[in-house]
Design a protein around this motif. Sequence first.
Motif: not given
Length: 399
Positions: A308-334
């Motif tokens: 349930a946590a993962q499914e909800t988090s997919r919705t919350i993070l939205g387009g962030l998860l569709r970014l290239p992995a390097e860019r996505r990880d940088l934004l999440l780290e920030t």
Amino acid sequence: MTAEIIESTSRTAEEVIRRIGGGVPALAERITGRIFAEIPIYASGAIATREAVLQSVVSNVEDAFDRLSGQKFDLAAAVKTGRVRAQQGLPLADLLTSFRMGYDETWGAIIRAARTAPAIAADDIVDLSHNWFHLHNLVGDTLIHAYREEAQHLLLTRERERAALVNVLLSTDVGLATVVEVADKLRLPVEGVFVVVAAATGLGKDPIPRVDSNLAAIDVGSVWHLTQDALVGVLSLEKATRMGPVLEVLGRHASGPVGVSPVFAPLRRAAWALGLAQLVLRRHPGGAAVEQFKDNPMNVLVASAPDAAQETSRTILGGLLRLPAERRDLLLETFIAWIESGGSAQATGELLTCHPNTVRHRLRRIELATGKNLTHPGEIAELVAACHAWTQLPPQSWD
């Protein structure tokens, strides 16, 4: 040893045994006395009563005389003695010591009988001694083999029973009465300080050899169960301060990734802790990392309902998860660094070694990718919860 060899000295043996005659009880008393005087475990009464040992010695002396005179070659008595002493927990070294005492005292009795007038010829006694010590080695080897075979059987049985008990302890829906009973059999306290460890393995190979003895060296008790894909253990720390040395031992000896639960109490929460240790393990499918689950309310909440946590988090993070992995990880780290820095772009920049404006630019990109407003506390809270799910759940599960 063949019957022909024994036959060559059987008449001498029969004469010696005839001369000893009714002296067997006294001989057995001397042997038993030495056993109880020189072997502490016998003196403690932990193995058997003196009467029981004396009866066994009498039987073994008569058995030895029967072999020496060629009346029997059956080694069943030696096999039985080896097995019984293994079952009783007598160390093999002590068993062999008592065996040598018996043969030593008996040979002394043979010599005394041979010297009784009329003395038996010295050459005949030399030949008899040759056969006596051959029999000594034959019976001794049989004794050792029977003892080791039985000890191995007992070890495997106890390991199976121990593994079953650990498995019960780590199962859900276990009542307090069962936990108390299992803890007693595993010699674990019901109340205390515990952690659960899950170490990846393959094809039944032990991924942390001698882990129990290495942990015992730092005064940490443990019980283990090797499954098809993991070695699982419950560790009793007694003190939470031993957690650091435990992680050091695991890191030094583990051949693969290891997940460690938070410290917990009481013991009946072991199944809950196992789930957290396995969750950490799944985040590290390769390498030799040892990681302990970060015990905070948000992480525990994610772990309690990961799907349930993962499914909800997919919705919350939205387009962030569709970014290239390097860019996505940088934004999440920030974003995580910004939260940990109290929402200060200046402090975040210092933490990440970048300009505060760079931090603000990245936060704006997060807003655009997720549709969340970072000035709205509720939406920030949603992103914080989603980031906890991102960091806690196995990365492969997001693909």
